[in-house]
Design a protein around this motif. Structure first.
Motif, short mmCIF file in Angstrom:
data_model
loop_
_atom_site.label_atom_id
_atom_site.label_comp_id
_atom_site.label_asym_id
_atom_site.label_seq_id
_atom_site.Cartn_x
_atom_site.Cartn_y
_atom_site.Cartn_z
N ALA A 82 27.84 95.97 121.18
CA ALA A 82 28.07 97.06 122.11
C ALA A 82 27.92 96.53 123.54
CB ALA A 82 27.06 98.18 121.86
N PRO A 83 28.61 97.14 124.51
CA PRO A 83 28.50 96.66 125.90
C PRO A 83 27.05 96.60 126.38
CG PRO A 83 30.35 98.14 125.71
CD PRO A 83 29.64 98.19 124.38
N SER A 84 26.17 97.47 125.88
CA SER A 84 24.77 97.47 126.29
C SER A 84 24.03 96.19 125.86
CB SER A 84 24.04 98.68 125.72
OG SER A 84 24.08 98.65 124.30
N GLN A 85 24.66 95.43 124.98
CA GLN A 85 24.05 94.18 124.53
C GLN A 85 24.49 92.98 125.37
OE1 GLN A 85 25.23 94.77 120.32
NE2 GLN A 85 23.04 94.65 119.84
N THR A 86 25.28 93.23 126.38
CA THR A 86 25.59 92.18 127.36
C THR A 86 24.30 91.76 128.03
OG1 THR A 86 27.84 92.95 127.76
CG2 THR A 86 26.79 91.68 129.51
N SER A 87 23.98 90.49 127.93
CA SER A 87 22.68 90.03 128.42
C SER A 87 22.60 88.51 128.31
CB SER A 87 21.56 90.67 127.59
OG SER A 87 20.29 90.41 128.14
N VAL A 88 21.49 87.98 128.77
CA VAL A 88 21.17 86.57 128.52
C VAL A 88 20.07 86.56 127.46
CG1 VAL A 88 20.38 84.39 129.48
CG2 VAL A 88 21.74 85.95 130.89
N TYR A 89 20.31 85.81 126.40
CA TYR A 89 19.38 85.77 125.28
C TYR A 89 18.64 84.43 125.29
CZ TYR A 89 21.68 89.94 123.62
OH TYR A 89 22.16 91.22 123.54
N PHE A 90 17.33 84.52 125.17
CA PHE A 90 16.50 83.32 125.12
C PHE A 90 15.73 83.29 123.81
CE2 PHE A 90 17.00 81.40 129.20
CZ PHE A 90 17.22 82.44 130.09
N CYS A 91 15.71 82.12 123.21
CA CYS A 91 14.88 81.85 122.06
C CYS A 91 13.66 81.06 122.54
CB CYS A 91 15.66 81.05 121.02
SG CYS A 91 14.70 80.55 119.59
N ALA A 92 12.54 81.26 121.89
CA ALA A 92 11.33 80.50 122.24
C ALA A 92 10.55 80.20 120.98
CB ALA A 92 10.46 81.29 123.22
#
Lengths: 114, 111
Positions: A82-92
């Protein structure tokens, strides 16, 4: 000295498409995490894992699923983007001991949902 | 109210200046405190932990006031390379090293 590696680095999806983000760590860490970072907000925890075969919900888990079939890998899935999931995703990842254990981050995945 | 609050900035300072960032946290069960640095479009990296007695790492000094639930970071003799976003981070009780991140304070150091 790879540390935490995320693939892909960038991706553009259409609404409704699905995809999987892969996180791999070579530090033998027990704990792994997926965050998203949006403008003006701190990193928010999506899901986390305290060991192989275990996962748990974080602060913003809706619309995402995860799996930790191998200790070194933590996968984040978007079932129907969904457009609301547009983001930068980080794993740690981090070791499990108490105390000031820093989390080690991958360099992020930039995801755009059109 | 956010659990960790920071002034978003930006702080625009000349090289050589001293700059201070403040952070407040709301969870009294917070156990450990950190400053992370995040360069533009990069991942966060640990800058330093923050201890109750205060601690220093070169030009960087961190202070913690548990009674006021307040954390600070002081940067002396600013360098161009200090330009970044500084994230205030708190570890709260829980079995998985749970971290709460502030939204960050942006610093721009100019010649």
């Amino acid at each position: 000295n790879a540390g935490v590696t995320q693939t892909p680095k960038f991706r553009v999806l259409k609404t409704g498409q699905s995809m999987t983000l892969l996180c791999a760590q070579d530090m033998n860490h027990e704990y792994m995490y997926w965050y998203r970072q949006d403008p003006g907000m701190g990193l928010r925890l999506i899901h986390y894992s305290v060991g192989e075969g275990t996962t748990a919900k974080g602060e913003v888990p809706d619309g995402y699923n995860v799996s930790r079939l191998k200790k070194q890998n933590f996968l984040l899935g978007l079932e129907s983007a969904a457009p609301s999931q547009t983001s930068v995703y980080f794993c740690a990842s981090s070791p499990p001991r108490r105390g000031d254990q820093p989390q080690h981050f991958g360099d992020g995945t930039r995801l755009s949902i059109l | 109210r956010k659990e960790v609050e920071q002034d978003p900035g930006p702080f625009n300072v000349p090289e050589g200046a001293t700059v201070a960032f403040n952070c407040t946290y709301s969870n009294s069960a917070s156990q450990s405190f950190f400053w992370y640095r995040q360069d533009c479009r990069k991942e966060p990296k640990l800058l330093m932990s923050v201890y109750s007695s205060g601690n220093e790492d070169g030009r960087f000094t961190a202070q913690l006031n548990r009674a006021s639930q307040y954390i600070s970071l002081l940067i002396r003799d600013s360098k161009l390379s200090d330009s970044a976003t500084y994230l205030c981070v708190v570890r709260v009780s829980g079995g998985y090293n749970k971290l709460i991140f502030g939204a960050g304070t942006r610093l721009a150091v100019h010649p």
